[in-house]
Design a protein around this motif. Structure first.
Motif, PDB file in Angstrom:
ATOM      1  N   LYS A   1      70.102  22.230  17.244  1.00  0.00           N
ATOM      2  CA  LYS A   1      69.551  21.099  17.997  1.00  0.00           C
ATOM      3  C   LYS A   1      70.283  19.790  17.715  1.00  0.00           C
ATOM      4  CE  LYS A   1      65.950  19.002  16.407  1.00  0.00           C
ATOM      5  NZ  LYS A   1      64.574  18.747  15.932  1.00  0.00           N
ATOM      6  N   ILE A   2      70.667  19.129  18.794  1.00  0.00           N
ATOM      7  CA  ILE A   2      71.165  17.754  18.699  1.00  0.00           C
ATOM      8  C   ILE A   2      70.204  16.893  19.516  1.00  0.00           C
ATOM      9  CG2 ILE A   2      73.560  18.431  18.357  1.00  0.00           C
ATOM     10  CD1 ILE A   2      74.092  17.720  21.302  1.00  0.00           C
ATOM     11  N   LYS A   3      70.238  15.594  19.292  1.00  0.00           N
ATOM     12  CA  LYS A   3      69.266  14.760  19.996  1.00  0.00           C
ATOM     13  C   LYS A   3      69.804  13.356  20.211  1.00  0.00           C
ATOM     14  CE  LYS A   3      66.862  13.528  15.683  1.00  0.00           C
ATOM     15  NZ  LYS A   3      65.555  13.548  14.974  1.00  0.00           N
ATOM     16  N   ASN A   4      69.184  12.674  21.165  1.00  0.00           N
ATOM     17  CA  ASN A   4      69.375  11.241  21.331  1.00  0.00           C
ATOM     18  C   ASN A   4      68.000  10.583  21.277  1.00  0.00           C
ATOM     19  OD1 ASN A   4      68.261  11.636  23.920  1.00  0.00           O
ATOM     20  ND2 ASN A   4      70.271  11.657  24.922  1.00  0.00           N
ATOM     21  N   ALA A   5      67.873   9.410  21.792  1.00  0.00           N
ATOM     22  CA  ALA A   5      66.612   8.683  21.639  1.00  0.00           C
ATOM     23  C   ALA A   5      65.455   9.296  22.405  1.00  0.00           C
ATOM     24  CB  ALA A   5      66.804   7.233  22.100  1.00  0.00           C
TER      25      ALA A   5
END
Length: 255
Positions: free
Chosen positions: A240-244
């Motif tokens: 998993k990668i994420k942004n805001a």
């Protein structure tokens, strides 16, 4: 028993990475006497992973080869971990399937030389997001994920999430833009992927009933899409990668 045999220090480091995935495996660096060790292991049916040149393996095993129905599976890897070659007992002995699993865990390329390779990668995308997430947050994160693994949107089988996102406008728009099916699964279905998650979020669990939406959805969809009946498990190729406002993960299964 799985035996990993390395002939260089770099190969040994790669073997240690494999041991993390298969803790029961025995790792040997330049076992002596080499031919006797290898041939004995082969004759007793051990599954063998060699991290060295294929020529060394073939010359050593040649005196004890029987046939594809009796010989155990043998894999050969380069010491950089870029390629996985099912060398012996590909179809009948399961080396092709096993090699696919090893390649998946290492992020390596599977090199099958059998006449009719039957394993094809199925890449799936899992995403989670805040309610009414803007499209730019979803699309930029997705493109970043694909770029990290050298994939393009055309490589992706489907976009996937949890059922409470079935009406999420911009997840639907994103799937339509790239001509992907948009699939959603309930918490009970996604929970079956829990042992394969890279991380588990108690916050997410308390909110939606699963420990990770993006990873779970990607894993489950690849398992379903591949229709692999050989008993292997899907693999996360990008945790998993994420942004805001969104999360994203990539999974792969071979079918």
């Amino acid at each position: 028993m799985i035996r990993i045999i390395a002939l260089t220090p770099a190969g040994t480091k790669l073997g240690e990475r494999l041991q993390v995935e298969w803790p029961e495996a025995d790792l040997q660096y330049k076992p002596q006497p080499f031919a006797e060790y290898v041939q004995t292991a082969f004759q007793q049916g051990d599954w063998l992973v060699f991290i060295c040149a294929t020529g060394i393996v073939m010359r050593t095993l040649a005196p004890v080869l029987q046939d594809k129905y009796k010989d155990p599976p043998v894999l050969v890897l380069d010491e950089a971990g870029k390629f996985v070659i099912p060398l012996l007992s590909g179809h009948e002995g399961g080396a092709n399937e096993w090699g696919a699993q090893v390649a998946g865990r290492l992020g390596a390329q599977l090199v099958m030389t059998t006449a009719k390779p039957y394993l094809n990668p199925v890449y799936t995308l899992g995403m989670g997001c805040e309610r009414n997430c803007p499209l730019e947050f979803l699309e930029s994160l997705m493109l970043d994920a694909l770029a990290q693994k050298g994939l393009t949107p055309k490589d992706i089988h489907s976009l996937n999430s949890i059922d409470i996102k079935a009406d999420e406008t911009n997840l639907i728009v994103l799937a339509e833009k790239y001509n992907w099916p948009f699939n959603t699964y309930n918490a009970e279905e996604l929970a079956s992927m829990e042992p394969l998650l890279s991380t588990k979020s108690d916050y997410i669990f308390n909110t939606v009933g699963v420990y990770g939406v993006a990873e779970s959805a990607a894993l489950l969809s690849s398992k379903i899409a591949a229709q692999n009946e050989a008993g292997s498990e899907p693999e996360l190729i990008l945790n998993k990668i994420k942004n805001a406002k969104a999360t994203c993960a990539l999974a792969r299964e071979f079918g």
